[in-house]
Design an enzyme around this catalytic site. Sequence first.
Site, PDB file in Angstrom:
ATOM      1  N   ASP A   4      26.215 -12.980  -6.022  1.00 22.93           N
ATOM      2  CA  ASP A   4      27.443 -13.759  -6.172  1.00 22.93           C
ATOM      3  C   ASP A   4      27.669 -14.654  -4.946  1.00 22.93           C
ATOM      4  OD1 ASP A   4      27.874 -12.481  -8.562  1.00 22.93           O
ATOM      5  OD2 ASP A   4      29.219 -10.968  -7.711  1.00 22.93           O
TER       6      ASP A   4
HETATM    7  N1  URA Z   1      26.687  -6.937  -8.106  1.00 20.11           N
HETATM    8  C1  URA Z   1      27.740  -7.753  -7.963  1.00 20.11           C
HETATM    9  O1  URA Z   1      28.826  -7.481  -8.469  1.00 20.11           O
HETATM   10  N2  URA Z   1      27.553  -8.874  -7.255  1.00 20.11           N
HETATM   11  C2  URA Z   1      26.391  -9.211  -6.661  1.00 20.11           C
HETATM   12  O2  URA Z   1      26.288 -10.245  -6.017  1.00 20.11           O
HETATM   13  C3  URA Z   1      25.307  -8.337  -6.825  1.00 20.11           C
HETATM   14  C4  URA Z   1      25.472  -7.198  -7.559  1.00 20.11           C
END
Ligand code: URA
Length: 230
Positions: free
Chosen positions: A102
Amino acid sequence: MRLDRFLANLPCYNRQQVRLMLVQRRVRVDGEVAYEPTTEVREFSRVEVDDQLLQAGRPARYLMLHKPVGCVSATHDPQHRTVLDLLPAELRDGLHIAGRLDFNTTGLMVLTNDGQWSRRLTQPGTKLPKHYLVHTEDDIADHYVAKFREGFYFAFEGLTTQPAQLDILSPRQARLAIVEGRYHQVKRMFGHFDNKVIGLHRESMGAIRLDPCLQPGEFRALTAEEIASV
Ligand code: URA
């Protein structure tokens, strides 16, 4: 593709000639004599018969990057800086991301032009654990551990997550190992308890660990050992 099929597909050889060439040890793949018809030929393989080059092979690239906050796990984005923008232009061509993170997640990101290899790294079936360091807004209760092991039902995908290992490090910090990479998986898992993830950092994917020498935004090529570990 199998080596015998690769050779027989060329306009210059029929199947009988291919069989003979292999038996006579005249074919080399990546510099090594190849006599097994089932030897795998990929777009990255160099294939020679006698001293004639049949396929030069595309160079395979495998990189690790320390993803900083505020950058998108995508190859193009009209608004934000992407992880590819952190690489020199000559390295970017044909790369894809093996396991997105993310916008505000930091840590290990692997980029490659080898789709077969990246599928092995990311597919749940290969069960390679991905380790995350998680900071939460509220305290992490002991009973979370059993639920992470048991799995969470994700209604959108219609599946239950595979067993995950949660180690509580301090009241609001834990290390989590998961073998999948569902959309916002970690945040949704903690969301089940109404506990917001306020910091997320990927430490490793299988045996590939984020190099502590890499500052956020820096990258390096994977070692032969790291590539072979997948
Ligand atoms: N899980 C998430 O919620 N975000 C990420 O960036 C990676 C795994």
